[in-house]
Design a protein around this motif. Structure first.
Motif, PDB file in Angstrom:
ATOM      1  N   ILE A 105       0.868  -1.180   0.000  1.00 16.24           N
ATOM      2  CA  ILE A 105       0.000   0.000   0.000  1.00 16.24           C
ATOM      3  C   ILE A 105       0.906   1.232   0.000  1.00 16.24           C
ATOM      4  O   ILE A 105       1.715   1.416   0.913  1.00 16.24           O
ATOM      5  N   PHE A 106       0.762   2.045  -1.035  1.00 15.14           N
ATOM      6  CA  PHE A 106       1.478   3.317  -1.075  1.00 15.14           C
ATOM      7  C   PHE A 106       0.565   4.403  -0.516  1.00 15.14           C
ATOM      8  O   PHE A 106      -0.398   4.824  -1.163  1.00 15.14           O
ATOM      9  N   ALA A 107       0.858   4.843   0.704  1.00 18.85           N
ATOM     10  CA  ALA A 107       0.162   5.972   1.328  1.00 18.85           C
ATOM     11  C   ALA A 107       1.199   7.083   1.513  1.00 18.85           C
ATOM     12  O   ALA A 107       1.437   7.569   2.617  1.00 18.85           O
ATOM     13  N   VAL A 108       1.814   7.460   0.394  1.00 16.66           N
ATOM     14  CA  VAL A 108       3.025   8.274   0.418  1.00 16.66           C
ATOM     15  C   VAL A 108       2.764   9.769   0.451  1.00 16.66           C
ATOM     16  O   VAL A 108       3.712  10.563   0.551  1.00 16.66           O
ATOM     17  N   GLY A 109       1.493  10.177   0.350  1.00 15.22           N
ATOM     18  CA  GLY A 109       1.209  11.600   0.353  1.00 15.22           C
ATOM     19  C   GLY A 109       1.679  12.272  -0.917  1.00 15.22           C
ATOM     20  O   GLY A 109       1.996  11.605  -1.919  1.00 15.22           O
ATOM     21  N   VAL A 110       1.744  13.595  -0.879  1.00 16.20           N
ATOM     22  CA  VAL A 110       2.090  14.364  -2.071  1.00 16.20           C
ATOM     23  C   VAL A 110       3.131  15.424  -1.744  1.00 16.20           C
ATOM     24  O   VAL A 110       3.332  15.801  -0.600  1.00 16.20           O
ATOM     25  N   ARG A 111       3.783  15.883  -2.792  1.00 17.12           N
ATOM     26  CA  ARG A 111       4.629  17.069  -2.705  1.00 17.12           C
ATOM     27  C   ARG A 111       3.917  18.207  -3.420  1.00 17.12           C
ATOM     28  O   ARG A 111       3.221  18.002  -4.414  1.00 17.12           O
ATOM     29  N   ASP A 112       4.081  19.415  -2.912  1.00 16.15           N
ATOM     30  CA  ASP A 112       3.426  20.591  -3.470  1.00 16.15           C
ATOM     31  C   ASP A 112       4.380  21.355  -4.374  1.00 16.15           C
ATOM     32  O   ASP A 112       5.476  21.740  -3.938  1.00 16.15           O
TER      33      ASP A 112
END
Length: 292
Positions: A105-112
């Motif tokens: 499971i990739f729950a890696v979030g995001v970069r802005d």
């Protein structure tokens, strides 16, 4: 030991997914690098039963609850590699340790990717925000600036009039006459001078030399999965007006069999509540994939 599931990312979505799997008595490893997207925010608003809590406290409470289950291994570190296929994945950690698991499971979030306004980055998450539902109420219906970096922000400016007196600050985008009329009909003041730079306050300095002070500012960033690992493993990324998102089905599975994703990396728009809900559904989806 081979884990049933390796969760990469220990934020709200990853922990929510892990909880469902632990309650199904599955062996779960959560790999967390400790860099949540909202780490600069003073409070997390709009989350059921925890309105106003600090983001860090939410994660601490959740982790303590997860650790009551005997089939969890919490791994503090960064995942730097992922390979393999359904039922035989390998995750490499910084430092060389390898984890093996049947599902990922990739729950890696995001970069802005922020608009390139001088002075914006240090204020991001403190005085410049992305979500009025998360931060608008605390501005006490004061003066609010919206950084007009794209057509998408026109609609943001119209919506934010619910939270205060709004000024549209052009930056790299000039609204046409119809867009100006639509904003003004909602009570938005549209500046003709371009935004030049920001400073703490927050204060917006315009190209004509004026300086405007606001209770807070809003900006639309373009976001992308914070880790390159999903795409390197073959997971499809869909481009949207707000950036890139990992393509998943209704149960959270990506384009690669046995690889799932949830949270900000796999959906838009973003909030803790939405991430937690999607994480719970994805955890259940992963469990079903292990059974059937």
């Amino acid at each position: 030991m081979t884990f049933d599931v390796i969760v990469i990312g220990g934020g709200p979505a990853g922990q929510s997914a892990a909880l469902q799997l632990l309650r199904a008595r599955r062996r779960v490893a959560v790999v967390d690098a400790g860099r949540p997207r909202n780490r600069r925010a003073a409070h997390a608003q709009g989350f059921f039963t925890r309105d106003g809590a600090t983001p860090g406290s939410l994660l601490e409470i959740s982790r303590a609850q997860l650790e009551r289950y005997g089939t969890l291994e919490w791994v503090e570190g960064e995942a730097v590699g992922a390979s393999g296929a359904r039922d035989a994945f390998r995750v490499e950690l910084a430092g060389g340790r390898m984890l093996e698991g049947r599902r990922l499971i990739f729950a890696v979030g995001v970069r802005d990717d922020l608009p390139g306004v001088e002075g914006l980055e240090p204020l991001w998450g403190r005085e410049v925000f992305h979500c009025p539902y998360c931060h608008g109420y605390e501005l006490e219906r004061g003066d609010i600036g919206v950084i007009g970096s794209s057509e998408l922000v026109v609609h943001m400016a119209e919506l934010i009039t619910e939270w205060g007196e709004v000024t549209f600050l052009p930056f790299g985008f000039v609204p046409d006459a119809g867009q100006v009329a639509a904003m003004e009909a909602r009570g938005v003041r549209v500046e003709s001078a371009a935004l030049a730079r920001l400073e703490a306050g927050p204060v917006a300095h315009l190209a004509d030399g004026r300086a405007l002070r606001f209770a807070g500012l809003f900006a639309a960033s373009r976001v992308w999965p914070a880790s390159p690992l999903p795409e390197a493993l073959g997971c499809r990324v869909e481009e949207t007006p707000m950036g890139g998102v990992l393509a998943v089905d209704a149960m959270g599975e990506t384009s690669v069999a046995g690889v799932f994703s949830c949270g900000d990396a796999a959906r838009q728009p973003h909030s803790i509540a939405l991430a937690v809900g999607q994480g719970a559904m994805t955890g259940a989806g992963v469990h079903r994939s292990l059974v059937f």
